[in-house]
Design an enzyme around this catalytic site. Sequence first.
Site, PDB file in Angstrom:
ATOM      1  N   ALA A 157       0.838  -1.205   0.000  1.00  0.00           N
ATOM      2  CA  ALA A 157       0.000   0.000   0.000  1.00  0.00           C
ATOM      3  C   ALA A 157       0.871   1.252   0.000  1.00  0.00           C
ATOM      4  O   ALA A 157       0.725   2.140  -0.856  1.00  0.00           O
ATOM      5  CB  ALA A 157      -0.929  -0.015   1.213  1.00  0.00           C
ATOM      6  N   THR A 176       4.187  -7.611   3.297  1.00  0.00           N
ATOM      7  CA  THR A 176       3.860  -7.899   1.896  1.00  0.00           C
ATOM      8  C   THR A 176       4.725  -9.027   1.337  1.00  0.00           C
ATOM      9  O   THR A 176       4.253  -9.899   0.621  1.00  0.00           O
ATOM     10  CB  THR A 176       4.038  -6.625   1.042  1.00  0.00           C
ATOM     11  OG1 THR A 176       3.024  -5.694   1.434  1.00  0.00           O
ATOM     12  CG2 THR A 176       3.919  -6.914  -0.442  1.00  0.00           C
ATOM     13  N   ARG A 177       5.997  -9.021   1.720  1.00  0.00           N
ATOM     14  CA  ARG A 177       6.888 -10.029   1.091  1.00  0.00           C
ATOM     15  C   ARG A 177       6.529 -11.439   1.528  1.00  0.00           C
ATOM     16  O   ARG A 177       6.954 -12.413   0.935  1.00  0.00           O
ATOM     17  CB  ARG A 177       8.349  -9.694   1.343  1.00  0.00           C
ATOM     18  CG  ARG A 177       8.873 -10.147   2.671  1.00  0.00           C
ATOM     19  CD  ARG A 177      10.228  -9.535   2.962  1.00  0.00           C
ATOM     20  NE  ARG A 177      10.357  -9.392   4.388  1.00  0.00           N
ATOM     21  CZ  ARG A 177      11.199 -10.087   5.146  1.00  0.00           C
ATOM     22  NH1 ARG A 177      12.021 -10.952   4.615  1.00  0.00           N
ATOM     23  NH2 ARG A 177      11.252  -9.912   6.435  1.00  0.00           N
ATOM     24  N   TRP A 178       5.730 -11.587   2.601  1.00  0.00           N
ATOM     25  CA  TRP A 178       5.320 -12.921   3.048  1.00  0.00           C
ATOM     26  C   TRP A 178       4.042 -13.377   2.351  1.00  0.00           C
ATOM     27  O   TRP A 178       3.633 -14.537   2.500  1.00  0.00           O
ATOM     28  CB  TRP A 178       5.075 -12.933   4.558  1.00  0.00           C
ATOM     29  CG  TRP A 178       6.298 -12.619   5.349  1.00  0.00           C
ATOM     30  CD1 TRP A 178       6.751 -11.371   5.709  1.00  0.00           C
ATOM     31  CD2 TRP A 178       7.246 -13.545   5.884  1.00  0.00           C
ATOM     32  NE1 TRP A 178       7.915 -11.475   6.430  1.00  0.00           N
ATOM     33  CE2 TRP A 178       8.238 -12.803   6.556  1.00  0.00           C
ATOM     34  CE3 TRP A 178       7.350 -14.939   5.861  1.00  0.00           C
ATOM     35  CZ2 TRP A 178       9.316 -13.393   7.199  1.00  0.00           C
ATOM     36  CZ3 TRP A 178       8.417 -15.526   6.509  1.00  0.00           C
ATOM     37  CH2 TRP A 178       9.387 -14.765   7.167  1.00  0.00           C
ATOM     38  N   ALA A 179       3.367 -12.466   1.669  1.00  0.00           N
ATOM     39  CA  ALA A 179       2.050 -12.819   1.090  1.00  0.00           C
ATOM     40  C   ALA A 179       2.246 -13.863   0.005  1.00  0.00           C
ATOM     41  O   ALA A 179       3.042 -13.684  -0.909  1.00  0.00           O
ATOM     42  CB  ALA A 179       1.379 -11.576   0.531  1.00  0.00           C
ATOM     43  N   HIS A 228      -5.835 -17.560   9.476  1.00  0.00           N
ATOM     44  CA  HIS A 228      -5.679 -18.374   8.266  1.00  0.00           C
ATOM     45  C   HIS A 228      -5.742 -19.837   8.676  1.00  0.00           C
ATOM     46  O   HIS A 228      -5.025 -20.257   9.591  1.00  0.00           O
ATOM     47  CB  HIS A 228      -4.339 -18.065   7.597  1.00  0.00           C
ATOM     48  CG  HIS A 228      -4.252 -18.558   6.188  1.00  0.00           C
ATOM     49  ND1 HIS A 228      -4.278 -19.899   5.876  1.00  0.00           N
ATOM     50  CD2 HIS A 228      -4.166 -17.894   5.008  1.00  0.00           C
ATOM     51  CE1 HIS A 228      -4.198 -20.034   4.551  1.00  0.00           C
ATOM     52  NE2 HIS A 228      -4.138 -18.820   4.005  1.00  0.00           N
ATOM     53  N   ARG A 271     -12.534 -18.129   4.810  1.00  0.00           N
ATOM     54  CA  ARG A 271     -11.594 -18.525   5.864  1.00  0.00           C
ATOM     55  C   ARG A 271     -12.196 -18.590   7.255  1.00  0.00           C
ATOM     56  O   ARG A 271     -11.801 -19.426   8.070  1.00  0.00           O
ATOM     57  CB  ARG A 271     -10.457 -17.499   5.920  1.00  0.00           C
ATOM     58  CG  ARG A 271      -9.468 -17.776   4.877  1.00  0.00           C
ATOM     59  CD  ARG A 271      -8.302 -16.854   4.968  1.00  0.00           C
ATOM     60  NE  ARG A 271      -7.625 -17.016   3.699  1.00  0.00           N
ATOM     61  CZ  ARG A 271      -6.810 -16.160   3.171  1.00  0.00           C
ATOM     62  NH1 ARG A 271      -6.539 -15.025   3.793  1.00  0.00           N
ATOM     63  NH2 ARG A 271      -6.247 -16.398   2.020  1.00  0.00           N
ATOM     64  N   ARG A 324     -12.085 -10.726   5.553  1.00  0.00           N
ATOM     65  CA  ARG A 324     -11.534 -10.436   4.223  1.00  0.00           C
ATOM     66  C   ARG A 324     -11.598 -11.651   3.303  1.00  0.00           C
ATOM     67  O   ARG A 324     -11.271 -12.770   3.710  1.00  0.00           O
ATOM     68  CB  ARG A 324     -10.074  -9.993   4.370  1.00  0.00           C
ATOM     69  CG  ARG A 324      -9.356  -9.834   3.066  1.00  0.00           C
ATOM     70  CD  ARG A 324      -7.940  -9.360   3.294  1.00  0.00           C
ATOM     71  NE  ARG A 324      -7.116 -10.345   3.927  1.00  0.00           N
ATOM     72  CZ  ARG A 324      -6.403 -11.267   3.278  1.00  0.00           C
ATOM     73  NH1 ARG A 324      -6.446 -11.348   1.956  1.00  0.00           N
ATOM     74  NH2 ARG A 324      -5.644 -12.120   3.936  1.00  0.00           N
ATOM     75  N   LEU A 359      -3.503  -7.663  -0.979  1.00  0.00           N
ATOM     76  CA  LEU A 359      -2.545  -6.968  -1.857  1.00  0.00           C
ATOM     77  C   LEU A 359      -3.324  -6.039  -2.788  1.00  0.00           C
ATOM     78  O   LEU A 359      -2.920  -4.912  -3.075  1.00  0.00           O
ATOM     79  CB  LEU A 359      -1.729  -7.975  -2.678  1.00  0.00           C
ATOM     80  CG  LEU A 359      -0.743  -8.876  -1.929  1.00  0.00           C
ATOM     81  CD1 LEU A 359      -0.066  -9.858  -2.884  1.00  0.00           C
ATOM     82  CD2 LEU A 359       0.313  -8.073  -1.190  1.00  0.00           C
TER      83      LEU A 359
END
Length: 550
Positions: free
Chosen positions: A20, A54-57, A241, A281, A375, A381
């Site tokens: 974001a 974000t890099r873990w998404a 999750h 979920r 969500r 993302l």
Amino acid sequence: MSTPARPGPFHVLVLGSGVAGLSAAVRLAGPAHDGVAAPSLGVLTKGALSQSATRWAQGGVAAVLGGDEDSTDLHLADTLAAGAGLCDEEAVRILVDEGPGRVHELITLGVEFDREATGLLALAREGGHSRPRVVHAGGAATGAEVERALVDATYRTASAVLEGWFALDLVIEGGRCVGVSALPPHGPVVEVRADHVVLATGGAGQLFSVTTNPPESTGDGVAMALRAGVSTADVEFVQFHPTALHHPAMPRPLLSEALRGHGALLRDGAGQQFVDELAPRDVVSRAMAARMAEQGTDHLWLDATGLERFPQRFPTIAASLSSIGLDPETDWLPIAPAAHHLSGGVVTDLWGATALPGLWAIGEVACTGVHGANRLASNSLLEGMVFGARLAERIASSHHEPEASGALRAVLGGVPLNGIGCTTLADAPRRWAAGSGTASDIAKLRDSLQRAMTGGAGVVRSAASLDAAAEGVADVVAALGDRTASVAAGELGNLVQLADALLASARTRTETRGAHARSDHPATDAAWRRRLVHGGLPVDGAPVDGGPAR
Ligand code: SIN
């Protein structure tokens, strides 16, 4: 790029470096046009620029990019269904309509999404989606690929990148946010001033002992807003999750929902299937919690043995499994739910403006109204890139005042959309930005807080469990002393601030809705189709204690 000791003032200061914040930053910075330099832009982040959630998404970005069977109306309907009555439909319409354009822009920026042999983008299906519409990169390394491209672009274009700087609190003057107080990597606290301050600080998985989020996800932006009395909402809706690997590693390695989209099955301790693998979920995590309680176990199983070409399709997951001796082609994989995403946050309008002029919020820290009570998979993302771009457009225009739209509609007294009401809760204590103590004390207290929240405010809650969590948080508060500015202490102060708000909302919401499940109130109650807001003004009456304004 060298960093001045007292950076700024900036036109725009972005706090955080996930999808974001950087989607906004790359638009707001940029090269000079007609000899006129772009307004100054600073990006401030407590770690390195590339070090964000974000890099873990894994899974990807949900967007309708083609395919005769799909439409943005279907994506809208799926998002609204997952959100369990609390999505702002106008915000979701923007999300699904503007998403495809943002994905194409990322491709132009150099993001390499996975493609079929035909050259078309490969589309996966995930829980709650009625059609395959999730684009992904590296199988399940989408966030890392998106972040790579955005980080490169930000280094090229931002006026200043302040890495290792920890924002402590908002600076407010004359009813306007004019900057933040911040702890530089070395030296005393300084003020960093800006015309526009953008919270893009991400989520708060670190409230819980078991999370897919990195250690940096400590709810800093939401906590700063809470301390300043800026409206926040929906913070009781923490998404767990369902398929985090049951393994001591933290953050918990994620087994992407895309695996279930490709046919992986959920099995209980007796090897039986027990829930629709592609339900949203919240439904899957609740079914897992119930089955684990019935069977007296702390994990269940993901059976991906039927998936073809697992290592080729999901190389990152295959490598992480192989490193701990698991082979998804032959082994069932142990799984348990883990805290993953905060659906609520700082309330914004449809452009990212908060109730406080000069303060904006985008991405997971924000409550735009797109997620409601839960969500939809791979909409996060997407939210970051869509609302990051909208915020940049708005700041570049001359319209900066917050408007009564999106989730902010209710707070600013606009006409409620689709009957969603608003209840303002009494202010929780404003906690400090930092507490005293040695690093090891602070680590222990953070652990105690996480255990209290995991035990009492996890997948399934009750009045008794929430009371116990509140007692655990109060014990942590009692053990904290005076202000001492350190990152670890500041993060703990932020976690406590947010835990208070989350518990207050969760105790007030005496129903089950989306990601908020109450064993003592298992039904969804139409009277609770309302946002629970901290700070700001109620739209329809005085603060209510204990029940909804009917
Ligand atoms: C996943 O790949 O399962 C996670 C994606 C998401 O959180 O939307």
